[in-house]
Write an enzyme that holds these catalytic residues in place. Sequence first.
Site, mmCIF file in Angstrom:
data_model
loop_
_atom_site.group_PDB
_atom_site.id
_atom_site.type_symbol
_atom_site.label_atom_id
_atom_site.label_comp_id
_atom_site.label_asym_id
_atom_site.label_seq_id
_atom_site.Cartn_x
_atom_site.Cartn_y
_atom_site.Cartn_z
ATOM 1 N N THR A 46 0.865 -1.192 0.000
ATOM 2 C CA THR A 46 0.000 0.000 0.000
ATOM 3 C C THR A 46 0.895 1.233 0.000
ATOM 4 O OG1 THR A 46 -0.192 -0.204 2.410
ATOM 5 C CG2 THR A 46 -2.057 -0.998 1.103
ATOM 6 N N GLN A 78 7.270 -4.779 -4.306
ATOM 7 C CA GLN A 78 6.262 -4.611 -5.375
ATOM 8 C C GLN A 78 6.763 -3.633 -6.430
ATOM 9 O OE1 GLN A 78 4.011 -1.497 -5.415
ATOM 10 N NE2 GLN A 78 3.418 -2.141 -7.485
ATOM 11 N N THR A 86 2.996 -5.562 -10.363
ATOM 12 C CA THR A 86 1.583 -5.174 -10.473
ATOM 13 C C THR A 86 1.257 -4.804 -11.914
ATOM 14 O OG1 THR A 86 1.634 -4.402 -8.200
ATOM 15 C CG2 THR A 86 -0.169 -3.582 -9.570
ATOM 16 N N HIS A 93 -7.409 -4.737 -7.086
ATOM 17 C CA HIS A 93 -6.712 -3.590 -6.510
ATOM 18 C C HIS A 93 -7.624 -2.861 -5.512
ATOM 19 C CE1 HIS A 93 -2.906 -1.329 -7.745
ATOM 20 N NE2 HIS A 93 -3.352 -0.614 -6.748
ATOM 21 N N ARG A 112 -11.852 -8.645 5.249
ATOM 22 C CA ARG A 112 -11.838 -7.902 6.521
ATOM 23 C C ARG A 112 -12.000 -8.793 7.749
ATOM 24 N NH1 ARG A 112 -10.541 -4.947 3.299
ATOM 25 N NH2 ARG A 112 -11.382 -2.944 2.656
HETATM 26 C C1 LIG Z 1 -4.498 3.056 -0.208
HETATM 27 C C2 LIG Z 1 -4.038 1.922 -1.064
HETATM 28 C C3 LIG Z 1 -2.797 1.964 -1.675
HETATM 29 C C4 LIG Z 1 -2.373 0.909 -2.473
HETATM 30 N N1 LIG Z 1 -1.128 0.961 -3.047
HETATM 31 C C5 LIG Z 1 -0.706 -0.065 -3.821
HETATM 32 C C6 LIG Z 1 0.591 -0.050 -4.385
HETATM 33 O O1 LIG Z 1 1.378 0.850 -4.155
HETATM 34 N N2 LIG Z 1 0.929 -1.095 -5.186
HETATM 35 C C7 LIG Z 1 0.080 -2.146 -5.452
HETATM 36 O O2 LIG Z 1 0.424 -3.061 -6.181
HETATM 37 N N3 LIG Z 1 -1.143 -2.184 -4.887
HETATM 38 C C8 LIG Z 1 -1.554 -1.180 -4.081
HETATM 39 N N4 LIG Z 1 -2.780 -1.239 -3.495
HETATM 40 C C9 LIG Z 1 -3.600 -2.458 -3.645
HETATM 41 C C10 LIG Z 1 -3.264 -3.459 -2.550
HETATM 42 O O3 LIG Z 1 -1.987 -3.999 -2.741
HETATM 43 C C11 LIG Z 1 -4.264 -4.617 -2.480
HETATM 44 O O4 LIG Z 1 -4.419 -5.148 -3.766
HETATM 45 C C12 LIG Z 1 -5.622 -4.177 -1.930
HETATM 46 O O5 LIG Z 1 -5.481 -3.164 -0.990
HETATM 47 C C13 LIG Z 1 -6.330 -5.372 -1.289
HETATM 48 O O6 LIG Z 1 -7.642 -5.017 -0.904
HETATM 49 P P1 LIG Z 1 -8.043 -4.593 0.580
HETATM 50 O O7 LIG Z 1 -7.457 -3.235 0.805
HETATM 51 O O8 LIG Z 1 -9.523 -4.538 0.560
HETATM 52 O O9 LIG Z 1 -7.467 -5.607 1.507
HETATM 53 C C14 LIG Z 1 -3.216 -0.197 -2.677
HETATM 54 C C15 LIG Z 1 -4.462 -0.250 -2.045
HETATM 55 C C16 LIG Z 1 -4.862 0.781 -1.226
HETATM 56 C C17 LIG Z 1 -6.191 0.685 -0.531
#
Ligand SMILES: Cc1cc2nc3c(=O)[nH]c(=O)nc-3n(C[C@H](O)[C@H](O)[C@H](O)COP(=O)(O)O)c2cc1C
Length: 396
Positions: free
Chosen positions: A83, A132, A160, A282, A317
């Site tokens: 994240t 990542q 990704t 995502h 969750r």
């Molecule tokens: C605020 C935020 C930032 C994220 N940043 C990235 C990132 O930098 N790279 C990436 O591959 N996925 C990113 N994601 C996706 C997460 O890796 C993941 O796929 C997703 O949060 C999973 O769902 P959940 O938040 O409901 O658990 C991000 C998600 C959120 C909510």
Amino acid sequence: MTDLTRNALNIEDLRRMAKRRLTKALFEFCDRGSEDEVAMRDNRAALDHIKLMPRVLNDVSGRDPAITLFGKSQALPLVIAPTGPAGFVWYRGEIALARAATAADIPYTLSSTGNTPMETILAEGGGTQWYQLYVWADVAASLVTVERARDAGFEALVFTVDSPTPNNREFDTRNGVVFPPKITVQGAIDSLLHPRWLVGTLARYVLADGHMPKFPNVHIPDDFPAEKRADFLARNDTLDWDFLRRVRDLWPRTLIVKGILHPDDAVRAADCGANGIIVSNHAGNTNDAAVTPIDALPAVVEAVGERVTIIIDSGFRRGSDVLKGLALGADAVAIGRATLYGVGAAGEAGASRALQILAAEIHRTMGVMGLTDLGSLGRDHVVLLARIPSYGGAVA
Ligand SMILES: Cc1cc2nc3c(=O)[nH]c(=O)nc-3n(C[C@H](O)[C@H](O)[C@H](O)COP(=O)(O)O)c2cc1C
């Protein structure tokens, strides 16, 4: 200082605590989705419409939620997903997350846009760490980062592939969020209204590091004009399967492709030599009309379940959600927001609290499901209910 997250009973409690501490713009950046947030809602609806079918009188006193992932055993069937804003919600939040993951004996994935040098996180976070990769407009510069992560010693590269264009996050636009971040009047007022974050996080960066949070893992060539930084961080929309093969050639260890939903893409990723895939939309941040990962999962498992390790994420969750993902064929579940809320509420203690909550829920759900280990979980343990509106993913 008392850690209030000890009182959190569930992930939603941590979410509310993070909301109080963070600026509105930052909280919504972490919490909200793109466009109308349909995908985000669907992710939850899809999981809620899967029911668990318990078995009884099995003596579940010795239950153990450990799994083996990429040949390594770990205490829980979880992975911390990357994240980007982890380092914005807490000073060196990536280290906090990595340490929480290490304490829980699960892998941590560092985002490309972390604010702490990757080598520091690796050294101070310990445990199993994955890196990542986002590929920016400048491919060569992005591949320098891959080599750096390889040399630093990350155990896996998570590439990704679901974000070739910028996310259409209208909440962020309204809140004045820009990338890379800039100081605005709206942002300054928002910060003053949230002094715990302003003093505890932003001021700490300025005092300890002498500047606002930066992106030390993005390799920007020295001769790149400062005023064009935003252009540099534009995602690359030319990537194709040949590029994945290039990444495969560069990366000697575990390679995981993140953001796959179609079974044919899963097959192509396996054909290109990926060791794992993350079935993900995502968290509803990229394509608001995308199918939910849990609906897409069975076909992906059918196509490549024997060839690659399958991780799922988006919307998980509760411990019971995790068991649903595993029952439908995933090897592990990645969590993004759950631990991001925790770290935003109280740093490492909050991230650990999120993992304790999920661990306790997984353990309890295994008990009521009549399970002593997760390997025996299968399709017999779930009932898929019809959904209205339904787009065919769910069956009666
Ligand atoms: C605020 C935020 C930032 C994220 N940043 C990235 C990132 O930098 N790279 C990436 O591959 N996925 C990113 N994601 C996706 C997460 O890796 C993941 O796929 C997703 O949060 C999973 O769902 P959940 O938040 O409901 O658990 C991000 C998600 C959120 C909510």
